[in-house]
Design an enzyme around this catalytic site. Structure first.
Site, short mmCIF file in Angstrom:
data_model
loop_
_atom_site.label_atom_id
_atom_site.label_comp_id
_atom_site.label_asym_id
_atom_site.label_seq_id
_atom_site.Cartn_x
_atom_site.Cartn_y
_atom_site.Cartn_z
N MET A 142 -29.43 -33.09 44.15
CA MET A 142 -29.61 -31.69 44.53
C MET A 142 -29.45 -31.51 46.03
O MET A 142 -29.81 -32.38 46.81
CB MET A 142 -31.02 -31.25 44.09
CG MET A 142 -31.42 -29.84 44.45
SD MET A 142 -32.19 -29.68 46.08
CE MET A 142 -33.93 -29.57 45.65
N ASP A 169 -50.43 -22.78 51.06
CA ASP A 169 -49.40 -23.59 50.41
C ASP A 169 -49.66 -25.08 50.71
O ASP A 169 -49.38 -25.56 51.80
CB ASP A 169 -48.05 -23.14 51.01
CG ASP A 169 -46.88 -23.87 50.42
OD1 ASP A 169 -47.06 -24.61 49.44
OD2 ASP A 169 -45.78 -23.70 50.96
N ASP A 208 -31.74 -30.89 57.22
CA ASP A 208 -32.56 -32.11 57.16
C ASP A 208 -31.66 -33.29 57.48
O ASP A 208 -32.09 -34.31 58.01
CB ASP A 208 -33.10 -32.38 55.74
CG ASP A 208 -34.01 -31.30 55.22
OD1 ASP A 208 -34.58 -30.56 56.04
OD2 ASP A 208 -34.15 -31.20 53.97
N LYS A 234 -41.41 -17.97 44.68
CA LYS A 234 -42.69 -18.21 45.36
C LYS A 234 -43.30 -16.84 45.67
O LYS A 234 -42.57 -15.93 46.07
CB LYS A 234 -42.45 -19.00 46.65
CG LYS A 234 -43.71 -19.54 47.27
CD LYS A 234 -43.42 -20.41 48.49
CE LYS A 234 -44.69 -21.00 49.04
NZ LYS A 234 -44.46 -21.72 50.30
N ASP A 278 -41.68 -32.12 45.29
CA ASP A 278 -41.60 -31.31 46.50
C ASP A 278 -43.00 -31.20 47.10
O ASP A 278 -43.70 -30.21 46.93
CB ASP A 278 -41.04 -29.92 46.17
CG ASP A 278 -40.74 -29.14 47.44
OD1 ASP A 278 -40.85 -29.75 48.53
OD2 ASP A 278 -40.42 -27.95 47.36
N HIS A 299 -46.26 -23.05 43.27
CA HIS A 299 -45.97 -21.65 43.57
C HIS A 299 -46.62 -20.67 42.59
O HIS A 299 -47.28 -19.72 43.03
CB HIS A 299 -44.45 -21.44 43.67
CG HIS A 299 -43.87 -22.16 44.86
ND1 HIS A 299 -42.54 -22.20 45.13
CD2 HIS A 299 -44.48 -22.87 45.86
CE1 HIS A 299 -42.33 -22.91 46.24
NE2 HIS A 299 -43.50 -23.33 46.68
N HIS A 303 -31.90 -30.38 52.57
CA HIS A 303 -31.33 -29.16 53.13
C HIS A 303 -30.23 -29.60 54.09
O HIS A 303 -30.35 -30.66 54.71
CB HIS A 303 -32.34 -28.39 53.97
CG HIS A 303 -33.54 -27.90 53.23
ND1 HIS A 303 -34.64 -28.67 53.02
CD2 HIS A 303 -33.80 -26.71 52.66
CE1 HIS A 303 -35.54 -27.97 52.35
NE2 HIS A 303 -35.05 -26.78 52.11
N GLU A 327 -35.54 -20.75 43.04
CA GLU A 327 -36.96 -21.15 43.14
C GLU A 327 -37.81 -19.99 43.63
O GLU A 327 -37.63 -19.49 44.73
CB GLU A 327 -37.07 -22.34 44.11
CG GLU A 327 -38.49 -22.81 44.28
CD GLU A 327 -38.58 -24.03 45.18
OE1 GLU A 327 -37.55 -24.71 45.40
OE2 GLU A 327 -39.69 -24.30 45.68
N GLU A 386 -41.64 -24.34 40.84
CA GLU A 386 -42.49 -25.31 41.57
C GLU A 386 -43.94 -25.13 41.15
O GLU A 386 -44.48 -24.01 41.20
CB GLU A 386 -42.34 -25.13 43.08
CG GLU A 386 -43.35 -26.00 43.84
CD GLU A 386 -43.13 -26.08 45.33
OE1 GLU A 386 -41.96 -26.16 45.75
OE2 GLU A 386 -44.13 -26.07 46.06
N ASP A 415 -48.85 -28.10 48.76
CA ASP A 415 -47.85 -29.13 48.46
C ASP A 415 -48.45 -30.54 48.33
O ASP A 415 -47.95 -31.51 48.91
CB ASP A 415 -46.73 -29.14 49.51
CG ASP A 415 -45.82 -27.92 49.41
OD1 ASP A 415 -45.72 -27.32 48.32
OD2 ASP A 415 -45.20 -27.56 50.42
N ASP A 439 -39.76 -28.65 40.59
CA ASP A 439 -40.46 -29.16 41.77
C ASP A 439 -41.90 -29.47 41.39
O ASP A 439 -42.70 -28.57 41.11
CB ASP A 439 -40.43 -28.12 42.91
CG ASP A 439 -39.13 -28.18 43.70
OD1 ASP A 439 -38.25 -28.99 43.37
OD2 ASP A 439 -39.01 -27.40 44.68
C1 GLT Z 1 -39.62 -25.80 51.45
C2 GLT Z 1 -40.28 -25.05 50.33
C3 GLT Z 1 -39.92 -25.60 49.00
C4 GLT Z 1 -38.49 -25.50 48.65
C5 GLT Z 1 -37.59 -26.25 49.56
C6 GLT Z 1 -36.16 -25.92 49.24
S1 GLT Z 1 -37.97 -26.10 51.20
O1 GLT Z 1 -40.26 -27.02 51.65
O2 GLT Z 1 -41.69 -25.07 50.51
O3 GLT Z 1 -40.70 -25.08 47.98
O4 GLT Z 1 -38.30 -26.10 47.39
O5 GLT Z 1 -35.62 -25.02 50.11
MN MN Z 2 -40.08 -26.33 46.22
MN MN Z 3 -44.29 -25.41 47.99
#
Ligand code: GLT
Ligand code: MN
Ligand code: MN
Length: 388
Positions: free
Chosen positions: A89, A256, A58, A184, A288, A221, A55, A182, A218, A258, A246
């Site tokens: 990206m 969430d 970042d 969510k 991600d 998500h 980002h 993306e 992702e 991850d 992702d």
């Molecule tokens: C954040 C989010 C991700 C996105 C990123 C891109 S930022 O961590 O949870 O799923 O891909 O903005």
């Molecule tokens: Mn993501």
């Molecule tokens: Mn996520």
């Protein structure tokens, strides 16, 4: 014995925010010292990653001066070079600052919407300077807790307007970006707009430059919402809209998480890898995700290496599955072919319809075709569990 070292052709990438995650959560502060973008590049170089994504903030703090920005970018590009990394990206942080607490492109405030577009143009400049060709849009704050607060139809129009503007900007600057949206369902908003990948697939044809736009699904998500991620990715792939992906993991119905790719749902992860490999997905495979809050940086390396290794192992399993004679013969039995009927149903014509209506298709007889799915799934499990 297969070699599970990361294959550069698979373009394994990580975000600065992923390996650089300091383990903050809603109930506690950081557990790891923050490390600089250069240190992240060194870590990724060590584990053999292909690339690094970011980002805007970042990499460059939001209040940095022009001179600071230039120095940071110079150091980062050098660190990428030294570690053999590329930056395929880039994206914009449109969610951390209080100004975005009720959305960016869908904010009720025209000034905030304008600021979000301005911030994105600057972030696109930064991404292009580092070589990025894919631009991700994750609408972290685009949504509501109460639908009293925002008009959902207006929100779609505002989002579309912003994207149309930014497509033109990319074209005018000759950045060659492809935009990847993306989805969510929730977190950080109670309800996020464009909740699933399919929502964006429906939006794209309504944009001014649909060819420039695709998706970045992702794993976590769709999984959070209890949906089948593989099916969403398949729809994007079939439409040639899978620009980026992702990879991570997630337990259904939880916060969430991850998690490291394939650390929880490795059967779904297997079908995902098989889909991407069988259909020749050629974009970056971006992890991600972040290490457990218990991990130190030595363990963050294990996390990053494990993410890539799991993909490589599952790719090998997919090959094994495709080469398995028993599995293939079951597939042949399941997929009943009939050239004559397929010719009739391929395309409507009054003549084909007439012929089809005259076909003696007996539903009771058709129902007798065997479907040995227990057998097929068990063989799949045995491939995955390493005994086939
Ligand atoms: C954040 C989010 C991700 C996105 C990123 C891109 S930022 O961590 O949870 O799923 O891909 O903005
Ligand atoms: Mn993501
Ligand atoms: Mn996520």
């Amino acid at each position: 014995m297969a070699n599970f070292e990361p294959d550069p052709k698979l373009k394994f990438t990580f975000g600065l925010w992923t390996v650089g995650n300091i383990g903050r959560d809603p109930f506690g502060g950081p557990v790891r010292e923050s490390i600089s973008p250069v240190e992240v590049c060194n870590l990724l170089g060590e584990v053999g990653a292909y690339g690094v994504n970011f980002h805007d903030n970042d990499l460059v703090p939001i209040d940095a001066s022009q001179a600071e920005r230039d120095r940071i970018v110079r150091d980062f590009k050098k660190a990428m070079r030294v570690n053999g990394l590329v930056a395929p990206m880039a994206t914009t942080n449109l969610f951390s600052e209080p100004v975005f607490r009720d959305g960016a492109f869908t904010s009720n405030n025209a000034r905030i919407r304008a600021y979000a577009i301005q911030k994105t143009m600057r972030a696109m400049d930064l991404g292009a300077e580092c070589g990025a060709k894919i631009y991700v849009f994750w609408g972290g704050r685009e949504g509501t807790e109460s639908d009293a607060t925002k008009d959902p139809i207006e929100s779609i129009k505002r989002f579309r307007e912003a994207i149309n503007f930014l497509c033109e900007y990319s074209l005018k600057q000759r950045y060659g970006y492809r935009f990847a949206f993306e989805a969510k369902p929730n977190e950080p908003r109670g309800h996020m707009y464009f909740a699933v990948t399919g929502s964006y697939l429906a939006l794209i044809p309504t944009l001014d430059h649909p060819d420039m736009c695709g998706v970045n699904p992702e794993f976590a998500h769709e999984t959070m919402a209890g949906l089948n991620f593989v099916h969403h990715v398949a729809q994007a792939l079939e439409l040639k809209k899978l620009f980026h992906v992702d990879l991570n993991d997630q337990e259904m119905g939880r916060y969430d998480q991850d998690f490291r790719f394939a650390s929880v749902n490795f059967k779904s992860a297997f079908f995902l890898v098989k889909l991407l490999e069988d259909y020749g997905y050629n974009g970056p495979r971006h992890f991600d995700s972040h290490a457990y809050r218990q991990s130190n940086y030595a363990d963050v390396k294990n996390f990053a290496a494990g993410s890539m290794r799991n993909y490589m192992i599952l790719r090998e399993k997919a090959r094994r599955w495709n080469a398995d004679k028993q599995i293939q013969s079951l597939l042949k039995q399941i997929n009943v072919e009939d050239a004559g009927l397929s010719k009739l149903t391929k395309k409507f014509s009054p003549a084909n319809a007439k012929k089809l209506l005259a076909e003696p298709l007996n539903y009771k007889k058709l129902a007798q075709a065997p479907l040995l799915y227990e057998k097929l799934d068990q063989l799949t499990n045995e491939v995955l569990l390493g005994i086939r």
